[in-house]
Design a protein around this motif. Structure first.
Motif, short mmCIF file in Angstrom:
data_model
loop_
_atom_site.label_atom_id
_atom_site.label_comp_id
_atom_site.label_asym_id
_atom_site.label_seq_id
_atom_site.Cartn_x
_atom_site.Cartn_y
_atom_site.Cartn_z
N TYR A 1 0.82 -1.21 0.00
CA TYR A 1 0.00 0.00 0.00
C TYR A 1 0.86 1.26 0.00
O TYR A 1 0.46 2.28 -0.58
CB TYR A 1 -0.95 0.01 1.20
N LEU B 1 0.67 4.20 -2.71
CA LEU B 1 0.61 5.63 -2.38
C LEU B 1 1.63 6.42 -3.18
O LEU B 1 1.32 7.49 -3.73
CB LEU B 1 0.86 5.81 -0.88
N ILE C 1 -4.12 6.81 0.97
CA ILE C 1 -4.29 6.55 -0.46
C ILE C 1 -5.61 7.14 -0.95
O ILE C 1 -5.68 7.80 -1.99
CB ILE C 1 -4.23 5.04 -0.75
#
Length: 409
Positions: A25, A29, A189
């Motif tokens: 993740y 991002l 995000i």
């Protein structure tokens, strides 16, 4: 049962798995800010890396913990944190493997963690070094930390850092950044997506599509023995479809609120207009149906407007286009009537023809499936309801002389 549970816990990898997810993740991002000329990689040169257009590379190590402190926050990144010193040791190995200073000159190093920074003396010392450039103080701090532990692995990591030459250590420390408290990565995000598209209702669909497709691409590339790297130019080609939801036509949300019918249905202007041309008769059950269509539309339309699903400019364009459809059909149907009146015929003499043509206009308009800019069609029921609204507001009519007949009331 407790013994079984202990064995099960030893053979599960939940904390390790979430650590890999955290790395992914964080990669996602960073990928959202990727520029042309850059390339991002996952588990290639490090957990994550970005090759920049000037030939330099930023290496990222992403470390996650599920352990909470007494306040319920992720545990602190302590001076003796094994993840911290293992990461620095790994980067020192990279530097030592390069006999020149080329690697060190072309790389920067960022450790990212969800752990909290709370009185971490090493980070404080590192920040002070970036002001005074005194690497000797940093070495002394590391020696002090080494004296506080009996952990041989940690001592090995400390020694590796302090054995780096003074010049290289100085450059390394200048290029080293430690980012703590980098938690709630999924929320960050989604915030990044919101900053790019400004519409909250698009965030979750884009996030779900992008995370799913990035994960699949990662799996397939690595399975095929390829590096999972994405250039700024390739990002749009490979994953641009994930953002199509921002431009695709989508339905407007509906609340399906109960409809409260007025007491005197036939006093409504739009009903009077339909009765006058003979499209419906007084007392007809259709009057209730048509009123329901109109009120359903008004309920939802107010919601779309109040909640900013549609902009004022969209509403104006929707209205203008809808009325233009009616104008075109009205002119087409009544062109011959207009000629006859211009040649001396009276409206009263043409009343039967006018009523028949008025019904034809209503029939044509009821076939229109209207849409608001950026959204899929409203459907026939809502489209009819909108035209009944315009008729009730005396913004259009069906009789040739509707503008005079009803505005006098």
């Amino acid at each position: 049962m407790s013994a079984i549970k202990t064995i099960q816990e030893q053979h599960t990898a939940g904390p390790q798995a979430i650590g890999f997810d955290y790395q992914f993740y964080y990669f996602m991002l960073l990928a959202l800010d990727l520029k042309f000329g850059q390339k991002i990689g996952f588990e290639v040169k490090d957990d994550v890396h970005i090759d920049k257009e000037d030939g330099t590379t930023t290496l990222y190590q992403a470390k996650h913990t599920i352990i909470k402190n007494s306040k319920g926050n992720p545990q602190n990144l302590t001076d003796l944190d094994i993840d911290l010193w293992k990461t620095l040791s790994t980067w020192i190995d990279f530097i030592n493997a390069d006999k020149s200073s080329d690697f060190l000159n072309k790389h920067t190093f960022i450790l990212v963690t969800n752990k909290s920074e709370n009185n971490n003396d090493f980070i404080t010392t590192l920040n002070t070094f970036k002001t005074d450039n005194n690497s000797d103080v940093v070495k002394l701090k590391i020696d002090e930390l080494a004296s506080k532990t009996q952990d041989e692995t940690l001592k090995k990591y400390f020694k590796k850092v302090t054995k780096l030459s003074k010049s290289k250590l100085g450059v390394f420390l200048k290029k080293l950044t430690i980012e703590t408290g980098e938690d709630e990565i999924i929320d960050k995000i989604k915030k990044k997506i919101l900053e790019k598209f400004y519409q909250e209702n698009l965030v979750d669909p884009i996030f779900e599509s992008l995370s799913s497709n990035l994960n699949s691409a990662k799996y397939l590339d690595i399975k095929a023995g390829q590096r999972f790297e994405i250039s700024g130019e390739d990002f749009g080609k490979r994953f641009g479809k994930c953002f199509k939801v921002a431009t695709e036509l989508k339905p407007l949300p509906k609340r399906n609120l109960p409809v409260l019918l007025p007491d005197d249905l036939e006093s409504q202007v739009f009903v009077k207009q339909l009765i006058d041309i003979g499209e419906i008769q007084s007392g007809s059950n259709y009057i209730r149906d048509y009123t329901t269509h109109m009120l359903k539309f008004l309920n939802e339309f107010s919601y779309w407007s109040d909640e900013n699903f549609v902009l004022p400019t969209d509403i104006e364009e929707f209205k203008r286009n809808s009325i233009q459809i009616w104008i075109n059909e009205f002119r087409s149907k009544y062109r011959q009537i207009e000629r006859q009146i211009n040649n001396g015929s009276s409206i009263e003499d043409l009343e039967d023809d006018i009523k028949s043509l008025g019904i034809e206009i209503v029939d044509y308009i009821r076939k229109q499936d209207l849409s608001i800019q950026g959204f899929s069609a409203l459907g026939i029921e809502f489209s009819n309801g909108y035209y009944y609204t315009l008729s009730d507001n005396l913004e259009l009519g069906w009789h040739f002389d509707w503008n005079n007949k009803y505005k006098k009331e």
